[in-house]
Design an enzyme around this catalytic site. Structure first.
Site, PDB file in Angstrom:
ATOM      1  N   TYR A  52      -3.072  -9.385  52.071  1.00 56.13           N
ATOM      2  CA  TYR A  52      -2.049 -10.971  52.552  1.00 56.13           C
ATOM      3  C   TYR A  52      -2.028 -10.165  54.100  1.00 56.13           C
ATOM      4  CZ  TYR A  52      -0.663 -12.555  48.419  1.00 56.13           C
ATOM      5  OH  TYR A  52      -1.104 -13.487  47.264  1.00 56.13           O
ATOM      6  N   GLU A  89       2.526 -12.424  41.098  1.00 61.43           N
ATOM      7  CA  GLU A  89       1.334 -11.457  40.943  1.00 61.43           C
ATOM      8  C   GLU A  89       1.613 -10.285  40.220  1.00 61.43           C
ATOM      9  OE1 GLU A  89      -1.226 -12.239  44.125  1.00 61.43           O
ATOM     10  OE2 GLU A  89      -0.722 -14.206  44.447  1.00 61.43           O
TER      11      GLU A  89
END
Length: 398
Positions: free
Chosen positions: A98, A140
């Site tokens: 990310y 997740e």
């Protein structure tokens, strides 16, 4: 929750950012793949990158998330986030990726918007990004914990069935001989293959067997290109993978799953290869003793192109209250209808929950017809193969 100063800035700049977000996505991917070419080779779908669909999906998800934060400051778009998180989990996306995306995305925003990106604007959109990213990371993480980590497993093909001229079903067992966990009907797996040029590309395929079987079964439609090249992975699987070969599969993912009581009226509507999750759903309903009415709707080019048709009809026959409505563009047999799917003459019961899978125009049409028949929009669920352009186009229409 977006802070009040950032919310005001995002509200004021969303039209400009939204108008440029396609360009931003273009620059983002160019920067990302220049810095990390292995991501295009081994993670991102090269076909979707070439056609631009992945860029549209990224742009749409960001715009939709920002718009939701502004319109619903005390809520979170859990349905959208869950759908994205399941895709990410099936690909093995990790939290460490990310910040990499953030670096190249915000560089792209600066390149496209220039001096319009003041420190206040940058800070506000940074807050949007990390609200979305941290929510996805948390979802997740939970998905990985449920399945024992972000792992893949080697599976050997034990059966290969030619369903139609363009659809093949693969049945596989784990190479390690370990147990095969049940999945939820409607879920998919990521399949990784090594292509002749060394790229290790990944695609998602719905599981088309019963959820409690001791094998994994998925069915692959060979993608014939029109303006774009033929599908790399689907054609590889059709041409090069046979009994005895080994594939790398993820654990099952996906949020288009059956969630209904045994008496709930259901509509399972599909077109083309969208039939695959419906087969698993029908198998699950038959095994679970579903008593409520089930309306099965399917559209295809012809009976010869209807993959898994025998399973489609036989599972429906095992249900006590099921109606099957088949639509074919040509060569329709007696008892079936010629033309595109049309629910005009199909009885839809009050309280129906609907599941859709197929091309976007089909799903939009069926969704509209279901709503016209009184089905609540919240009770209509869908699955998209590939980038979710429904979401992208909905966002761009704001």
């Amino acid at each position: 929750m977006l802070s009040e100063p950032s919310a005001a800035t995002v509200r004021a700049t969303l039209p400009a950012v939204g108008a440029a977000i396609g360009q931003i996505a273009e620059r983002f991917y160019a920067r990302l793949f220049a810095a990390h070419p292995e991501l295009l080779r081994d993670l991102f779908n090269r076909g979707n990158q070439a056609s631009g669909t992945q860029k549209q999906a990224l742009a749409g998800s960001i715009a939709a998330f920002a718009a939701f934060l502004i319109e619903h400051p005390d809520q979170r778009p859990d349905a959208m986030l869950g759908r994205i998180a399941h895709k990410h989990a099936s690909l093995g996306i990790t939290p460490e990726q990310y910040p990499v995306v953030h670096e190249h995305l915000f560089a792209a925003i600066g390149e496209v918007l220039g001096d319009a990106v003041t420190p206040e604007v940058a800070a506000a959109w940074d807050e949007v990004y990390w609200l979305m990213a941290n929510a996805l990371i948390a979802i997740e993480k939970r998905l990985y914990e449920e399945r024992g980590g972000a792992r893949t497993r080697e599976w050997q093909v034990v059966e290969r069935v030619v369903e139609t001229r363009d659809v093949v079903t693969f049945r596989l067992r784990p190479v390690d001989g370990g147990p095969v966990a049940a999945f939820r009907a409607g879920q998919y797996v990521s399949v990784r293959v090594t292509l002749p040029d060394g790229a290790r590309q990944i695609r998602q395929y719905s599981l088309s067997g019963a959820p409690d079987e001791s094998v994994r079964q998925f069915s692959v439609k060979r993608v014939h290109g029109s303006a774009e090249p033929d599908g790399e992975v689907s054609n590889h699987l059709h041409a090069r993978v046979d009994v005895g070969d080994v594939l790398e599969l993820s654990e099952p993912s996906g949020d288009l799953v059956l969630d209904a009581g045994t008496d709930t009226p259901l509509v399972l509507a599909s077109a083309g290869i969208g039939v695959t999750p419906m087969i698993a759903m029908l198998a699950d309903l038959a095994a679970g003793g579903h008593r409520g009415p089930v309306t099965v709707v399917h559209g295809d080019r012809s009976p010869a192109d209807h993959a898994l048709r025998a399973d489609h009809e036989s599972y429906a026959e095992k249900l006590p209250d099921a109606g099957v409505h088949l639509f074919y563009e040509r060569d329709a047999e007696p008892g079936h209808r010629t033309g595109l799917v049309d629910l005009g003459g199909v009885d839809v019961r009050p309280g129906t929950r609907a599941y859709l899978c197929g091309p976007l125009p089909f799903m939009r049409t069926v969704r509209t017809q279901l709503i016209d028949k009184g089905v609540a929009p919240a009770d209509i669920h869908y699955e998209v193969f590939g980038p979710d352009l429904w979401l992208a186009q909905t966002a761009s229409a704001r």
